[in-house]
Write a protein that holds these residues in place. Sequence first.
Motif, PDB file in Angstrom:
ATOM      1  N   ALA A  63       0.314  26.170 195.061  1.00 18.62           N
ATOM      2  CA  ALA A  63      -0.651  27.276 195.095  1.00 18.62           C
ATOM      3  C   ALA A  63      -1.076  27.662 193.668  1.00 18.62           C
ATOM      4  O   ALA A  63      -2.249  27.960 193.414  1.00 18.62           O
ATOM      5  N   TYR A  64      -0.133  27.628 192.743  1.00 20.68           N
ATOM      6  CA  TYR A  64      -0.429  27.863 191.323  1.00 20.68           C
ATOM      7  C   TYR A  64      -1.419  26.815 190.809  1.00 20.68           C
ATOM      8  O   TYR A  64      -2.435  27.140 190.172  1.00 20.68           O
ATOM      9  N   GLU A  65      -1.188  25.573 191.118  1.00 19.41           N
ATOM     10  CA  GLU A  65      -2.098  24.492 190.739  1.00 19.41           C
ATOM     11  C   GLU A  65      -3.482  24.701 191.352  1.00 19.41           C
ATOM     12  O   GLU A  65      -4.507  24.570 190.672  1.00 19.41           O
ATOM     13  N   TYR A  66      -3.510  25.058 192.636  1.00 14.30           N
ATOM     14  CA  TYR A  66      -4.773  25.302 193.339  1.00 14.30           C
ATOM     15  C   TYR A  66      -5.576  26.389 192.638  1.00 14.30           C
ATOM     16  O   TYR A  66      -6.787  26.262 192.442  1.00 14.30           O
TER      17      TYR A  66
ATOM     18  N   ILE B  97     -13.017  24.158 179.332  1.00  8.99           N
ATOM     19  CA  ILE B  97     -11.914  25.077 179.576  1.00  8.99           C
ATOM     20  C   ILE B  97     -10.760  24.840 178.620  1.00  8.99           C
ATOM     21  O   ILE B  97     -10.415  23.697 178.302  1.00  8.99           O
ATOM     22  N   ILE B  98     -10.182  25.947 178.166  1.00  6.94           N
ATOM     23  CA  ILE B  98      -8.907  25.925 177.453  1.00  6.94           C
ATOM     24  C   ILE B  98      -7.889  26.624 178.334  1.00  6.94           C
ATOM     25  O   ILE B  98      -8.164  27.688 178.885  1.00  6.94           O
ATOM     26  N   ASN B  99      -6.727  26.006 178.496  1.00  5.78           N
ATOM     27  CA  ASN B  99      -5.614  26.603 179.248  1.00  5.78           C
ATOM     28  C   ASN B  99      -4.343  26.541 178.416  1.00  5.78           C
ATOM     29  O   ASN B  99      -4.136  25.595 177.639  1.00  5.78           O
ATOM     30  N   TRP B 100      -3.487  27.537 178.601  1.00  8.95           N
ATOM     31  CA  TRP B 100      -2.175  27.499 177.955  1.00  8.95           C
ATOM     32  C   TRP B 100      -1.369  26.323 178.484  1.00  8.95           C
ATOM     33  O   TRP B 100      -1.613  25.817 179.578  1.00  8.95           O
ATOM     34  N   GLU B 101      -0.369  25.922 177.710  1.00 10.18           N
ATOM     35  CA  GLU B 101       0.316  24.653 177.941  1.00 10.18           C
ATOM     36  C   GLU B 101       1.080  24.573 179.260  1.00 10.18           C
ATOM     37  O   GLU B 101       1.335  23.464 179.753  1.00 10.18           O
ATOM     38  N   GLU B 102       1.438  25.693 179.878  1.00 12.23           N
ATOM     39  CA  GLU B 102       2.171  25.618 181.145  1.00 12.23           C
ATOM     40  C   GLU B 102       1.393  24.859 182.205  1.00 12.23           C
ATOM     41  O   GLU B 102       1.994  24.206 183.073  1.00 12.23           O
ATOM     42  N   THR B 103       0.077  24.939 182.163  1.00 11.16           N
ATOM     43  CA  THR B 103      -0.720  24.202 183.148  1.00 11.16           C
ATOM     44  C   THR B 103      -0.519  22.706 182.972  1.00 11.16           C
ATOM     45  O   THR B 103      -0.413  21.965 183.949  1.00 11.16           O
ATOM     46  N   PHE B 104      -0.452  22.245 181.739  1.00  9.51           N
ATOM     47  CA  PHE B 104      -0.184  20.831 181.472  1.00  9.51           C
ATOM     48  C   PHE B 104       1.249  20.475 181.834  1.00  9.51           C
ATOM     49  O   PHE B 104       1.509  19.424 182.449  1.00  9.51           O
ATOM     50  N   ASN B 105       2.176  21.341 181.495  1.00  8.10           N
ATOM     51  CA  ASN B 105       3.585  21.064 181.766  1.00  8.10           C
ATOM     52  C   ASN B 105       3.858  20.933 183.262  1.00  8.10           C
ATOM     53  O   ASN B 105       4.734  20.162 183.678  1.00  8.10           O
ATOM     54  N   ASN B 106       3.105  21.665 184.074  1.00  2.50           N
ATOM     55  CA  ASN B 106       3.363  21.686 185.517  1.00  2.50           C
ATOM     56  C   ASN B 106       2.528  20.689 186.307  1.00  2.50           C
ATOM     57  O   ASN B 106       3.020  20.144 187.305  1.00  2.50           O
TER      58      ASN B 106
ATOM     59  N   GLY C  81      -0.236  18.444 184.637  1.00  2.00           N
ATOM     60  CA  GLY C  81      -1.185  17.977 183.644  1.00  2.00           C
ATOM     61  C   GLY C  81      -2.180  16.950 184.142  1.00  2.00           C
ATOM     62  O   GLY C  81      -3.371  17.011 183.809  1.00  2.00           O
ATOM     63  N   SER C  82      -1.740  16.002 184.962  1.00  3.24           N
ATOM     64  CA  SER C  82      -2.637  14.930 185.402  1.00  3.24           C
ATOM     65  C   SER C  82      -3.750  15.435 186.308  1.00  3.24           C
ATOM     66  O   SER C  82      -4.770  14.758 186.487  1.00  3.24           O
ATOM     67  N   LYS C  83      -3.582  16.633 186.869  1.00  2.00           N
ATOM     68  CA  LYS C  83      -4.586  17.183 187.795  1.00  2.00           C
ATOM     69  C   LYS C  83      -5.656  18.008 187.090  1.00  2.00           C
ATOM     70  O   LYS C  83      -6.680  18.337 187.690  1.00  2.00           O
ATOM     71  N   LEU C  84      -5.425  18.355 185.832  1.00  2.00           N
ATOM     72  CA  LEU C  84      -6.382  19.198 185.112  1.00  2.00           C
ATOM     73  C   LEU C  84      -7.712  18.477 184.918  1.00  2.00           C
ATOM     74  O   LEU C  84      -7.766  17.246 184.826  1.00  2.00           O
TER      75      LEU C  84
ATOM     76  N   VAL D 250       0.587  15.951 175.037  1.00  2.00           N
ATOM     77  CA  VAL D 250      -0.765  16.291 175.484  1.00  2.00           C
ATOM     78  C   VAL D 250      -1.758  15.222 175.052  1.00  2.00           C
ATOM     79  O   VAL D 250      -2.547  14.710 175.856  1.00  2.00           O
ATOM     80  N   VAL D 251      -1.742  14.875 173.774  1.00  2.00           N
ATOM     81  CA  VAL D 251      -2.729  13.913 173.272  1.00  2.00           C
ATOM     82  C   VAL D 251      -2.428  12.502 173.769  1.00  2.00           C
ATOM     83  O   VAL D 251      -3.358  11.699 173.968  1.00  2.00           O
ATOM     84  N   ALA D 252      -1.155  12.195 173.992  1.00  2.00           N
ATOM     85  CA  ALA D 252      -0.813  10.884 174.550  1.00  2.00           C
ATOM     86  C   ALA D 252      -1.368  10.737 175.965  1.00  2.00           C
ATOM     87  O   ALA D 252      -1.681   9.622 176.410  1.00  2.00           O
ATOM     88  N   ALA D 253      -1.508  11.877 176.660  1.00  2.00           N
ATOM     89  CA  ALA D 253      -2.081  11.869 178.011  1.00  2.00           C
ATOM     90  C   ALA D 253      -3.608  11.899 177.991  1.00  2.00           C
ATOM     91  O   ALA D 253      -4.240  11.893 179.055  1.00  2.00           O
ATOM     92  N   GLY D 254      -4.199  11.952 176.800  1.00  2.00           N
ATOM     93  CA  GLY D 254      -5.656  11.882 176.681  1.00  2.00           C
ATOM     94  C   GLY D 254      -6.365  13.218 176.647  1.00  2.00           C
ATOM     95  O   GLY D 254      -7.605  13.268 176.690  1.00  2.00           O
ATOM     96  N   PHE D 255      -5.610  14.323 176.573  1.00  2.85           N
ATOM     97  CA  PHE D 255      -6.222  15.647 176.508  1.00  2.85           C
ATOM     98  C   PHE D 255      -6.350  16.106 175.055  1.00  2.85           C
ATOM     99  O   PHE D 255      -5.538  15.743 174.198  1.00  2.85           O
TER     100      PHE D 255
END
Length: 533
Positions: free
Chosen positions: A353-356, A372-381, A383-386, A404-409
């Motif tokens: 629900a948080y992701e949604y 969009i800029i989001n705090w890092e918790e969104t990536f930590n939880n 990240g691939s869905k952002l 983060v940058v290794a994942a392409g963000f």
Amino acid sequence: MGLRNNLYFLGQIILSLSIVSLAAKKVDNEVNIWPMPVSVSHGNRVLYMSKTFELKTNGSKYKDVSGILKDGFSRLLDVIKAGHVIDDHSGGGVHHLTQIQGIHVVILSPNDTLIYGIDESYKLLVPAEGKPVYAHIQANTVYGALHGLETFSQLCYFNFKNRKIEVRHVPCNITDQPRFSYRGILIDTARHYQPISMIKKVIDSMAYAKLNVLHWHIVDTQSFPLEIPSYPNLWRGSYSASETYTMADAAAIVSYAQRRGIHVLAEIDVPGHALSWGIGYPQLWPSRNCKEPLDVSNEFVFKLIDGILSDFSKVFKFKFVHLGGDEVDTSCWETTPHIKKWMNEHKMVQSQAYEYFVLRAQKIASSHGYEIINWEETFNNFGSKLNRNTVVHNWIGPDVAPQVVAAGFRCIVSNQDKWYLDHLDTPWQDFYMNEPLSNITNPKHQKLVIGGEVGMWGEHVDGSDIEQTIWPRAAAAAERLWTPYVKLAKNVEEVEGRLSHFRCLLNQRGVAAAPLNAPGREAPDGPGSCFMQ
């Protein structure tokens, strides 16, 4: 008082005067520019400023219809005079000095639209001779030219003997451009209200240090001070009727910043940090007993976010908007019957629900033209869905940015252990040595770090102490973000004198920067020269 005590105090005075004299000589011999440019070559001659010192723009493609350059030149004259009364007469023993008649600025682009990633480079030449002598600035954009004017201002000194402005270190040739495109300060107007005049002072001081993003953390759990025309009851979440900003106020702040080359990044932090929203619209809360995070099951929540971002898009023209997303405790959703039912119907657990919520808020922002800029918790939880255009704002620790940058963000670095200004025990040396590209060696990944930001969170900061909490430590980070890595000092002792000089310069310009060698925002530790504190 006995003779011994008199001699002791006389000795201390002589020692103090000697230290100040040595400090002044050291300052005189150094090129005290902050942040340090890409390239500086200079001599040791001195010019003095003509009483008719002027701005020339012949040959420039930029016509300055909006007056940005003219205003920048006017501010230059104000800061270099620093309140002193200039002697307009030709006497005072300055006949042997060459006068500098003005600055000739050539700007190659006719456009002054401030966009992210705009060319901020400039070249500054101050010749020792000429008929007549003019300083020369060449820049691709007016915003690069403004940086050139700031650098020129730091070559200028008031001579107390002849009451005139000197330009030192002539001839001087400087080539300069920023290392990172995003160089920010966060201010928080939810924990304590900041007067508009103080926000503008912060913007002015940012320009002195060549910072270019004011991250405005406008609202939070405690208060909602900004007018939202689409949903006027949100304003009820302010601390008081006088501790508020109209949308016209916000537009004026954005314009004020833009004319100094500074973007304003607006933030609404959702779904957590939003209790104040429900003061005016209680249906946003999960329940009367459980008020955060916002009710993920309520369509009105997303309709309201859409209205806020629609109103934002008319005022906040920066390409990015910050949607927060940090510190979300979803246990409230699990214990609220109608939200629990909704999650079951949609086959979601709390984390889903948080992701949604975050992803739906991102889609709304995208529909209004924002990245969009989001705090890092969104990536930590999740990240691939952002959204792949998301910029992840690292704040918790130093290990996330490489992931983060290794994942392409893309990533903005603000790790709290080094770059949070509300951590009063973090000294300027830590701010200076904090490297955004730490543990990132792949050149492609390094390019994804768009810059960094220092955080002036407002729990213990209001209009009375914000400046001395920001400065001079933010200036240490500013050089890290502006100056090429190879030019940065490897030992902080190498820059201490120059940073101390910049701190005193801020004081002279009316900025309440705290002593360099005191933790956080402490007062001076007894009598002494500004340069020795």
